[in-house]
Every structure is written in C-alpha cells, then in structure tokens.
Motif scaffolding. Structure first.
Motif, PDB file in Angstrom:
ATOM      1  N   GLU B 257       0.832  -1.295   0.079  1.00 52.69           N
ATOM      2  CA  GLU B 257       0.005   0.126   0.028  1.00 52.69           C
ATOM      3  C   GLU B 257       0.884   1.301   0.148  1.00 52.69           C
ATOM      4  OE1 GLU B 257      -3.386   0.111  -0.215  1.00 52.69           O
ATOM      5  OE2 GLU B 257      -3.000   2.245  -0.365  1.00 52.69           O
ATOM      6  N   VAL B 258       1.848   1.266   0.748  1.00 49.05           N
ATOM      7  CA  VAL B 258       2.650   2.503   0.910  1.00 49.05           C
ATOM      8  C   VAL B 258       3.608   2.508  -0.457  1.00 49.05           C
ATOM      9  CG1 VAL B 258       4.662   3.524   2.250  1.00 49.05           C
ATOM     10  CG2 VAL B 258       2.533   2.612   3.504  1.00 49.05           C
ATOM     11  N   TYR B 259       4.252   1.431  -0.685  1.00 47.91           N
ATOM     12  CA  TYR B 259       5.122   1.762  -1.922  1.00 47.91           C
ATOM     13  C   TYR B 259       4.458   1.572  -3.139  1.00 47.91           C
ATOM     14  CZ  TYR B 259       8.789   2.151   1.869  1.00 47.91           C
ATOM     15  OH  TYR B 259       9.385   2.414   3.027  1.00 47.91           O
ATOM     16  N   LEU B 260       3.762   0.742  -3.250  1.00 48.00           N
ATOM     17  CA  LEU B 260       3.332   0.430  -4.659  1.00 48.00           C
ATOM     18  C   LEU B 260       1.984   1.335  -4.886  1.00 48.00           C
ATOM     19  CD1 LEU B 260       3.445  -3.300  -5.262  1.00 48.00           C
ATOM     20  CD2 LEU B 260       4.873  -1.615  -6.037  1.00 48.00           C
ATOM     21  N   GLY B 261       1.245   1.540  -3.725  1.00 49.17           N
ATOM     22  CA  GLY B 261       0.133   2.173  -4.047  1.00 49.17           C
ATOM     23  C   GLY B 261      -0.388   3.388  -4.699  1.00 49.17           C
ATOM     24  N   PRO B 262       0.790   4.536  -4.389  1.00 44.53           N
ATOM     25  CA  PRO B 262       0.699   5.608  -4.899  1.00 44.53           C
ATOM     26  C   PRO B 262       0.741   5.807  -6.727  1.00 44.53           C
ATOM     27  CG  PRO B 262       2.199   5.740  -3.280  1.00 44.53           C
ATOM     28  CD  PRO B 262       1.712   4.281  -3.387  1.00 44.53           C
ATOM     29  N   TYR B 263       1.453   4.457  -7.106  1.00 42.78           N
ATOM     30  CA  TYR B 263       1.588   4.310  -8.559  1.00 42.78           C
ATOM     31  C   TYR B 263       0.266   4.067  -9.262  1.00 42.78           C
ATOM     32  CZ  TYR B 263       6.456   4.378  -7.783  1.00 42.78           C
ATOM     33  OH  TYR B 263       7.813   4.631  -7.526  1.00 42.78           O
ATOM     34  N   VAL B 264      -0.678   3.474  -8.377  1.00 46.41           N
ATOM     35  CA  VAL B 264      -2.071   3.048  -9.017  1.00 46.41           C
ATOM     36  C   VAL B 264      -3.162   3.611  -8.302  1.00 46.41           C
ATOM     37  CG1 VAL B 264      -1.318   0.894  -9.933  1.00 46.41           C
ATOM     38  CG2 VAL B 264      -1.729   0.996  -7.708  1.00 46.41           C
ATOM     39  N   GLY B 265      -2.888   4.737  -7.626  1.00 43.41           N
ATOM     40  CA  GLY B 265      -3.954   5.314  -6.967  1.00 43.41           C
ATOM     41  C   GLY B 265      -4.324   4.948  -5.653  1.00 43.41           C
ATOM     42  N   GLY B 266      -3.777   3.949  -5.183  1.00 47.98           N
ATOM     43  CA  GLY B 266      -4.096   3.805  -3.685  1.00 47.98           C
ATOM     44  C   GLY B 266      -5.188   2.642  -3.625  1.00 47.98           C
ATOM     45  N   GLY B 267      -5.303   2.282  -2.363  1.00 50.38           N
ATOM     46  CA  GLY B 267      -6.488   1.257  -2.144  1.00 50.38           C
ATOM     47  C   GLY B 267      -6.172  -0.097  -2.330  1.00 50.38           C
ATOM     48  N   ILE B 268      -4.928  -0.363  -2.641  1.00 58.38           N
ATOM     49  CA  ILE B 268      -4.911  -1.993  -2.993  1.00 58.38           C
ATOM     50  C   ILE B 268      -4.697  -2.842  -1.830  1.00 58.38           C
ATOM     51  CG2 ILE B 268      -3.408  -1.665  -5.145  1.00 58.38           C
ATOM     52  CD1 ILE B 268      -0.741  -1.655  -3.713  1.00 58.38           C
ATOM     53  N   GLU B 269      -4.470  -2.374  -0.449  1.00 57.68           N
ATOM     54  CA  GLU B 269      -4.692  -3.114   0.648  1.00 57.68           C
ATOM     55  C   GLU B 269      -5.925  -4.208   0.361  1.00 57.68           C
ATOM     56  OE1 GLU B 269      -4.269  -0.251   3.829  1.00 57.68           O
ATOM     57  OE2 GLU B 269      -4.063  -2.072   4.968  1.00 57.68           O
ATOM     58  N   GLY B 270      -6.961  -3.713  -0.118  1.00 63.52           N
ATOM     59  CA  GLY B 270      -8.078  -4.305  -0.170  1.00 63.52           C
ATOM     60  C   GLY B 270      -7.967  -5.778  -0.990  1.00 63.52           C
ATOM     61  N   TRP B 271      -7.253  -5.770  -2.050  1.00 58.68           N
ATOM     62  CA  TRP B 271      -7.102  -7.097  -2.769  1.00 58.68           C
ATOM     63  C   TRP B 271      -5.534  -7.718  -2.825  1.00 58.68           C
ATOM     64  CZ3 TRP B 271      -3.651  -6.144  -6.439  1.00 58.68           C
ATOM     65  CH2 TRP B 271      -3.393  -4.761  -6.956  1.00 58.68           C
ATOM     66  N   PHE B 272      -4.980  -6.747  -2.418  1.00 60.58           N
ATOM     67  CA  PHE B 272      -3.409  -7.314  -2.430  1.00 60.58           C
ATOM     68  C   PHE B 272      -3.090  -8.618  -1.950  1.00 60.58           C
ATOM     69  CE2 PHE B 272       0.873  -6.760  -3.772  1.00 60.58           C
ATOM     70  CZ  PHE B 272       1.608  -7.341  -2.835  1.00 60.58           C
ATOM     71  N   PRO B 273      -3.697  -8.809  -0.505  1.00 56.71           N
ATOM     72  CA  PRO B 273      -3.455 -10.283   0.005  1.00 56.71           C
ATOM     73  C   PRO B 273      -4.135 -11.363  -0.820  1.00 56.71           C
ATOM     74  CG  PRO B 273      -4.261  -8.583   1.540  1.00 56.71           C
ATOM     75  CD  PRO B 273      -4.221  -7.889   0.396  1.00 56.71           C
ATOM     76  N   TYR B 274      -5.201 -11.094  -1.410  1.00 58.82           N
ATOM     77  CA  TYR B 274      -5.786 -12.096  -2.148  1.00 58.82           C
ATOM     78  C   TYR B 274      -5.159 -12.476  -3.426  1.00 58.82           C
ATOM     79  CZ  TYR B 274      -9.897 -11.604   0.717  1.00 58.82           C
ATOM     80  OH  TYR B 274     -10.622 -11.629   1.841  1.00 58.82           O
ATOM     81  N   VAL B 275      -4.620 -11.501  -4.320  1.00 59.51           N
ATOM     82  CA  VAL B 275      -3.868 -11.721  -5.476  1.00 59.51           C
ATOM     83  C   VAL B 275      -2.501 -12.293  -4.983  1.00 59.51           C
ATOM     84  CG1 VAL B 275      -2.759 -10.739  -7.035  1.00 59.51           C
ATOM     85  CG2 VAL B 275      -5.124  -9.868  -6.359  1.00 59.51           C
ATOM     86  N   LEU B 276      -1.878 -11.986  -4.143  1.00 58.24           N
ATOM     87  CA  LEU B 276      -0.691 -12.527  -3.447  1.00 58.24           C
ATOM     88  C   LEU B 276      -0.855 -14.044  -3.082  1.00 58.24           C
ATOM     89  CD1 LEU B 276       2.178 -11.882  -2.396  1.00 58.24           C
ATOM     90  CD2 LEU B 276       1.260 -11.955  -0.285  1.00 58.24           C
ATOM     91  N   ALA B 277      -2.070 -14.497  -2.581  1.00 62.65           N
ATOM     92  CA  ALA B 277      -2.294 -15.698  -2.260  1.00 62.65           C
ATOM     93  C   ALA B 277      -2.742 -16.476  -3.638  1.00 62.65           C
ATOM     94  CB  ALA B 277      -3.645 -15.912  -1.350  1.00 62.65           C
ATOM     95  N   LEU B 278      -3.209 -15.939  -4.584  1.00 60.50           N
ATOM     96  CA  LEU B 278      -3.766 -16.463  -5.672  1.00 60.50           C
ATOM     97  C   LEU B 278      -2.318 -16.983  -6.338  1.00 60.50           C
ATOM     98  CD1 LEU B 278      -5.692 -17.065  -7.602  1.00 60.50           C
ATOM     99  CD2 LEU B 278      -5.712 -14.915  -8.669  1.00 60.50           C
TER     100      LEU B 278
END
Lengths: 262, 297, 358
Positions: B257-278
């Motif tokens: 969220e802190v380091y990648l988020g700003p590049y894509v507009g933020g809010g990736i916390e919501g799905w990042f763990p799921y995609v990571l798990a995937l």
C-alpha cells in the motif's frame, strides 16, 4: 480358451518400465508385449504393481525409465488424453464413474472424442450438433443392448449395485470403440453368475470387434479360461510370461502366490 | 529507512491479528475438516457482544468471561444444529453451511446489539513507544506490541494444549481420521464442541484486539475475511503456517500500500493479499506449510 | 390421474431427447410462458415489475451463470458480482464509444468482455480446486471492483465512479416503461435459459459434469481439463456479464461499482444453493426465493404494524432477513441438499402416482 482366435502383430510394447513413488518402487524393469486381437492377463499377488502397470500404459502415471510403444509410436510418456484419442480405453479397480450422472449420460461421455460440434452449436441444438447427438445416442444404445443394461438407462449411477456399476463402466469404455481395452479387475466382487456374464461380454467384445484386451484379474479360473497369454508380476517385477498353461506350472509363480520367502 | 521499518513493523503487528483469526480457522479445520467461513463473523459477534455487555453496565472484568460463555454457548449450538446433521456430507456442503452461518451470526449480532459503530477501549493507548521513538526515531504503537504479546501467549498456550494434553491428542486424532478416532472411543461430538469453543475463545481475543484497533462495526467482518489469504499461504491445517503467513500478509499488504499504492491510485490493501495468495497457489497449491495432497485413482 | 406418462411412447431418439418429454410438462411450461409474455404485462403493476419481476429475472440469469460454473462444472466461485460488473461497465463503454451500436450487441459485447475476464481469473482453476478456488475468486471480486473504481476511463472519468446507463433503444423503439423492460429481459432470459439447457444435455454439459465428478477419469476418457474448465468460466461469465448489463440498464439506471459488491455474489450463491445446484430450474426457483423473501417479510411487517400495532424497526427487519437467509441455507443443506429443484422433482413424482400413494 480359444485356439482359433487370430492374434496379430505386436500392438503394444513395454520395455524396461520402472516406476517409483518417492522411495517406493512400484515397478522395476518390466518388459512385455501385447499382440493385436489377443486377450492378455496380468496377474500377481496384491501390491505387485498391476494397476500401476495399467496406469503407465494409458498415461496416468509416468515411468521414470523405460518406453511405451503403441502402434509403432515410441513414447516415453503417454498422456491420458492422447491415449484415449489413439483408441485406448480402460476401467478402474475402484469404479471411476461420474456419480452425478445417469447411466446413459455416463456412457455418452465415452463418446466425447467422436463429437466435433462446438458448444455454440450445442447451445442452439440444430444442425451438426443435433445430428451428432442422435448418431452417438444410437451407438451408445448398441453398447447398452450389448451389455444388457437397458432397464437402468436413466438411473443415477450412484444408486446402482456394485456389479451393475462395473458393467456401466465397461459400457463407457466400449462406447469409445477402442482398439485396446484395459480392464482393472473387472470381476472383483461379483458372484459366479455375474462373472460368467462378464466373461461372456469380454469374449464377445474380443470376437465381434477384434478389440485387444489387457486385463488384471485374480480369479485363476477366469484367467485360465479366457486369456491367450499371461504376464505375472510380483513385487513390481515380472516373474512369468507365456500361455496360461506355461505360467500355471511355473515354480516362481507358484512360490509367489504361496508366499515362499525370497 | 526508518519509515520502512515503521511500516514493516506496523504491518507485522497487524499481521499478528490476522494470524489470530486464521488460528481459529485452522483449529476447526484440523479437528473436523470443516472450513469455517463463519470465523470472521464469530470475531465480529464476539466483539459486539463484549461492547454490548459493557453498555448494559457490566464491568470489563465481568464482560470478558460473560462473552466467553456466550461464545461457548454459540459453539455448542452450532455443533448441535449445524454440524451434527451434516456429519457425513462432502466438505463443500459443510463449507456452504458455514457461509449460511456467517449471515445468520452477523444478522443475529446486529439485531441483538444494534448496528452502531462503537469504540472498544482495552486500556491500551495507541501511542508510540516512548524510548523507541526517542532513540531510534521509529514509531511503534504500544497497543500493537501488546497485541502481539497476547497473540504469542495464546499461540503458545494452544501449542502446549495440542501437543501435551490428552484432549489435545484426541483433537489431533480426530483431525486425522474421524472413523479411526471413533473406533478408539474418542467422543466425536464432545471433541467438536470443545474445538468450536476454543475457536470461539480465539475469536473473542481477535475480536477484542481488532475492535480496539478499528472500532466495532460491520466492516470488521471484511477485515477478518483477510484471514483467508493467510490460510492459503500457510496451509489450512497448519498452526505455524497461520502465524507466519499472518505476519507475511500483514507486512506485505502494508508495504504494498505504501510503496506500490501511489503508482496506482491507492487502495490496494483491499485486494493485495488475495492476489498474493492467488499467485502463491499457482506455485504451491498446498501452501507453505500445508500437507501435499496426493490423489489416488 | 392427470399426470401420467402412460401412452406416451417415444419412437425416436430425437423425441426421447426433448427437454420436456412428458406432454403435461410441455403444456405446463408453455402455459407459464404464455402467462409470462401475455398475461403479466397486461395485469401487473409497475411496482411488481420493477420491484419483483425484473430483479427476479435478472438475478435468475446471474444464477444460471453461476450454476454453469459451480453446479455443472464444479468450480466454486464467489466472484459472480464482479463479472456482472464487468458486463455492465463494458456495455456502457460500448454504447458510449461506438456510435450507433445496437444495444443488444452492446450487451452481448459486455458479456464477451466478462467472458474474457472470467477466463483470466479462471486460469488458477487448472491448478487449484475447492475452497482454494473460492478464495481465488474472491481475489477477482475485490480486484475487479477496485479496478473499475480506479481506472477513470471506464467510468468516463466521472468523479464518484458512478455512471448513468443510457436509455435502452432497440431498432428505434425506446424501452423505457417497466413493461417494455420486463418483456425485453424476459425474452433475453428465456433464450439464454434455453441455450443453457441445451448445453447441459449435450456433450459440453456432460464434459463439465464429468470434470466435476471425477476429473482424473474425465481425462482418461479423453476430456481435456483445461479447455473444459476455461470454457465453463467463459460461458458462466458471459451469462453473468449480460445479467450485469441488464442490471445496470434495465434496473438500476445509475450504476456504481459498489452495487456489485461481495454481498451480491453471496446472494447469487444463495440462489444457486437453495434453488438446486446444477439445474436450470433451480436457478429460477432460487432467484424467486431470494427475491420474494424480503418482499414477504416487508408485507408481513406492514401487516403486523397496521393490524396488530406491532411496530418492528427497519434495522431489525434487515437483520432478520440476513438471519433467515443464513438459516434457510443451513436448513436446505440439511434437509434437501439438492434444493428446491429436487423438491419439485419429488413433488412431480408423487403427482405421477396420485391419487395412489406408491
């Protein structure tokens, strides 16, 4: 036994097949061949690797060493789909039917490689899709007649007694019009009458359609009666190979069955 | 660099709380093979019951045991009404039953206690630890550290329980093979009641900690749902997996969220763990610590 | 005595293959269609259209899509709403950016885009199964919604992420009354249900069910797992995409990504479970159940309020709804895991014997 049956050229050749799971060696250096139109039995005590052998032939397991040659094509590993496309069909020791479907649907799945229509054509159910469905239904009904299971066509297979399930599994294998049929203990758990029926079916398939049959069987009477040649396995190795009479008298085979320490 | 550590530690500590929720899942799965989708609802229910009891006038010292009792009653009810009738059903059926249970529990919780957002005060301030801040310039919340300590104690207690006591042994037997456990006389129903109660207790701890951190509200269930990627990474039946991967998920989601988020507009916390798990599932389907699934034909 | 098969002999495989082989069934279904297409538009009130029939039909379509994936092909999915969202927003963009595009084509286009996305998120199913797959579909659900909100181009740079669906115009005729929308949706849903039924009883449906029941055996008889599973995802997502487009255009009007939240995914899953997994009829029955339950609840509450003076607050009602849904799921799973569709089948079998008990 049927001495008049014409057995043809070698259609399946297995050379130095070795298969292990982790540390367990299931098969070691097994070589034998199967001739066209014959009935070849694989026998041996429990745990000898017979089912594994069939699994190697149709590509469910991949051997670490050795080759499988089917119809002249040398192949290190089969894959199940290619095997099916080349005309190899099989049944399983623990019935592998689709429990959620009826007998008719199960057998129809056996014909899936014969169907060419796309899902869109099937969704509209006209033209080629419809013709194929009817044509394949007709063929499946022939198999149903052949195996005398008309009365249970619509029954969900999960509800059938064990013996009938085995027959349905055979029907599904036959529906694909195979040239090589692999049967894994087709008569397990059957009574005398059911076994006689099953023998009759296997012999009929072999005689009428010329299908080559490789079967695993424990009932010695059946093996001696219907097979042309026999392979004997014990602890993953081949210990006998020849006609039923040859094998019956072989000392190594008798020892294996009687459990002589070796 | 300090900032990185702050984010990392903050992530690890929130990861601890994910671990707690995941722990509840693992307990139930280990002992009954049921994938309890309702675990997050149980966390919510526990938190809500606690604050509800506080509002009714109970002191915190009474409210905690009272909530525990409620969770145990809930566990017993679940075992009796939902699990027992579904004993021999395929896993997928039980899973769907727990989905139904999720909605039931959420509805019940909100109906009984109301749907207002409430704060939960555990007496631990969300302030930076003084000396760490002054000496190393790193901001680490006291609360988070306390939460981590609680989680560590809980996990140790559970590990001892599982490995050293007779009941623990029975639980492991049941997890392995229901039939065999029955055959040696282990009372399946009691075992399940115990397991779900323990899971309820774990849910209570998780609920209290999460509730104190984020406030007790419906969104808590989504937060708790994040335990699912933790389970994927760690394997459904592994306690160490739940711990380690909870930390991984917590840390990675914050860092992302802190380091990648700003590049894509933020809010990736919501799905990042799921995609990571995937992504993980594709490489190693049984998770880091899970058992490899062998299918025989 | 009315529902007997006696005397109805099939003399060709074609006749045996019919969707409704028993004449009484066929008459029944034709009757229902007649009522749906003719009687209802003439008699129903706008509220019945917009509040009950339209959502019922649209969600039946979504349930049909999910049924194809989960029921027939056995791949559990919790991301239905996300695929609906893709269909909705894709259709919106087709209408917006392709001048003069026929609306039905735009809807179909939305479905195709959803199908492609479905295939993408279905790729993991080649390696993972069961609950693991369910969690993977959750990834789809959360990621897609985030994507739709963040990428401004999709919502035409609207500040709040909300789009307004254009009015439906087909061949110059504006579908702006509830009746017109209802008939449009009814036609689309009826056709797609027929297509689904056809697929289910053909080779593709059997392949899916084979993959569901025992994929190793399916491989052995020549069914290739990857194409079968991906096709299931594609077709299922297409259905959900079209449902999403209809949801946006014929029901919501103004659409925001939050309308397609996890909550909706669960709702559709409930429909499939309660209605009957793996059946076309089940999709409709489940959707009816889930759509009607809140209506029934509010009617009951209003009755209690006006006749008995029992006032139940709004919050209690919505929570009661949650509890009832959860409770019914558990109830059905215990009592009849195959759902309302199986109960219907059992009822028909009893009816065939009526008035005899067995």
């Amino acid at each position: 036994m049927n001495p008049q049956r014409r057995t043809g050229e070698v259609v399946l050749q297995l050379e130095r097949i070795s298969l292990s799971f982790g540390g367990v060696k299931a098969l070691t250096g097994i070589s034998f061949d199967v001739r066209e139109h014959e009935i070849r039995a694989i026998i041996g005590p429990n745990g000898a690797g017979k089912s594994s052998m069939l699994n190697v032939i149709n590509g469910v397991y991949h051997p670490q060493e050795g080759t499988v040659t089917f119809r002249g094509e040398v192949r290190r590993e089969m894959n199940p789909h290619r095997a099916a496309a080349q005309g190899i069909a099989r049944t399983f020791q623990n019935i592998a039917l689709f429990k959620g479907m009826s007998v008719l649907d199960n057998i129809m799945t056996g014909r899936n490689l014969k169907m060419r229509s796309t899902f869109l054509e099937q969704a509209i159910h006209v033209g080629r899709a419809r013709r194929e469905e009817l044509e394949n239904r007709r063929r499946v009904e022939e198999v149903i007649d052949f195996l005398e299971i008309q009365h249970i066509r619509r029954t969900p297979v999960g509800r059938l007694p064990y013996g009938l399930q085995k027959r349905v599994e055979l029907a599904r294998a036959l529906a694909s019009e195979p040239s090589l049929l692999l049967l894994d203990e087709p008569m397990a758990g059957m009574n005398v009458e059911e076994k006689q029926d099953m023998c009759r079916f296997i012999l009929d398939v072999n005689e009428q359609y010329g299908t080559t049959v490789v079967l695993i069987e424990h009932d010695m009477g059946v093996v001696m009666d219907i097979s042309d040649r026999v392979v004997v396995l014990d602890y993953g190795r081949k210990i006998g190979d020849g006609s039923p009479d040859d094998v019956r008298g072989d000392k190594a085979v008798i020892d294996a069955y009687l459990g002589v320490a070796h | 660099m300090q900032f990185f550590f702050e984010v990392l530690i903050g992530g690890l500590l929130s990861g601890v709380m994910y671990s707690l929720v995941a722990l509840g899942f693992v307990l139930i799965y280990k002992a009954s093979g049921v994938f309890n989708f309702a675990q997050s609802a149980m966390v919510f229910f526990a938190a809500l019951t606690y604050v509800g009891l506080l509002e009714v006038g109970l002191s915190p010292w009474l409210a905690v045991p009272a909530t525990l009792v409620v969770m145990i009653v809930l566990a017993l009810a679940i075992e009796r009404v939902v699990l027992r009738p579904l004993v021999n059903q395929p896993q997928i059926t039980l899973f769907m039953a727990t989905i139904g249970l999720t909605f039931f529990i959420e509805g019940l919780a909100q109906m009984v206690w109301g749907a207002n957002v409430r704060g939960l005060d555990l007496g631990l301030a969300d302030e930076p630890i003084g000396w760490l801040n002054e000496n190393a310039g790193i901001n680490v919340s006291k609360f988070d550290v306390a939460a981590a300590a609680v989680a560590a104690i809980l996990v140790t207690a559970l590990a001892l329980f599982f490995n050293r006591t007779r009941i623990g042994r029975a639980l492991r037997a049941v997890a392995d093979d229901h039939q065999a456990a029955l055959a040696v006389g282990i009372p399946l129903k009691q075992i399940w009641a115990i397991v779900w109660s323990v899971a309820g207790a774990v849910a209570l701890v998780a609920g209290l900690l999460w509730g104190a951190r984020n406030g007790v509200q419906y969104a808590l269930t989504f937060v708790a749902l994040k335990a699912l990627p933790v389970l994927i990474l760690g394997g459904f039946d592994s306690v160490p997996g739940a711990i380690v991967c909870g930390l991984i998920v917590g840390a990675s989601e914050k860092l992302a969220e802190v380091y990648l988020g700003p590049y894509v507009g933020g809010g990736i916390e919501g799905w990042f763990p799921y995609v990571l798990a995937l992504g993980f599932l594709l490489i190693r389907p049984e998770g880091l610590f899970g058992e490899k699934i062998i299918r025989r034909i | 005595m009315f529902y007997r098969e006696a005397g109805q002999f099939k003399t060709s495989y074609d006749a045996d293959l019919a969707i409704f082989p028993i004449r009484q069934d066929l008459i029944g279904v034709l009757g229902i269609l007649a009522v749906a297409f003719v009687v209802v538009p003439l008699t129903a009130t706008p509220y019945v259209f917009t509040g009950i029939l339209i959502p019922f039909l649209i969600l039946s379509l979504a349930a049909l899509g999910l049924n194809i994936l989960t029921g027939y092909a056995g791949q559990l999915s919790l991301g239905t709403a996300a695929f609906m969202a893709v269909g909705a927003f894709a259709s919106y963009n087709f209408v917006l950016r392709v001048p003069g595009i026929p609306m039905l084509l735009a809807f179909a286009g939305g479905g195709v885009v959803a199908a492609l996305v479905g295939v993408l998120f279905g790729l993991p199913s080649l390696r993972i199964r069961g609950f693991y797959l369910a969690v993977a579909t959750l990834a789809a659900q959360f990621f897609i919604l985030w994507f739709l909100t963040k990428v401004g181009w999709i919502t035409n740079y609207s500040s709040s992420g909300v789009i307004t669906a254009q009015p439906i115009q087909i061949l110059g005729y504006a579908f702006n009354t509830p009746q017109a929308k209802y008939l449009l949706i009814l036609s689309v849903v009826a056709l797609m249900a027929l297509a689904a039924k056809n697929m289910a009883r053909s080779n593709v449906g059997r392949s899916w069910m084979a993959v569901r029941d025992m994929d190793v055996a399916a491989e052995v008889i020549g069914i290739r797992l990857m194409p079968a599973k991906l096709l299931a995802f594609a077709v299922s997502s297409f259905y959900c995409g079209v449902a999403g487009a209809l949801f946006a255009y014929a029901y919501l009007g103004t659409v925001e990504p939050e309308a397609f939240s996890l909550d909706l995914s669960f709702r559709v899953l409930f429909m499939v479970i309660i209605g009957g997994v793996g059946t076309v009829l089940g999709s409709f029955l489940g959707s009816a159940f889930v759509t009607l339950l809140p209506v029934l609840l509010s009617v009951t509450v209003r009755y209690l309020d006006s006749n008995l003076g029992l006032h139940i607050p709004e919050s209690v009602i919505s929570n009661l709804e949650l509890m009832l849904f959860g409770g019914f799921i558990i109830f059905f799973l215990i009592v009849e895991p195959h759902g309302l569709a199986r109960l219907w089948q059992i009822a028909k079998e009893k009816l065939r014997l009526w008035p005899f008990p067995h």
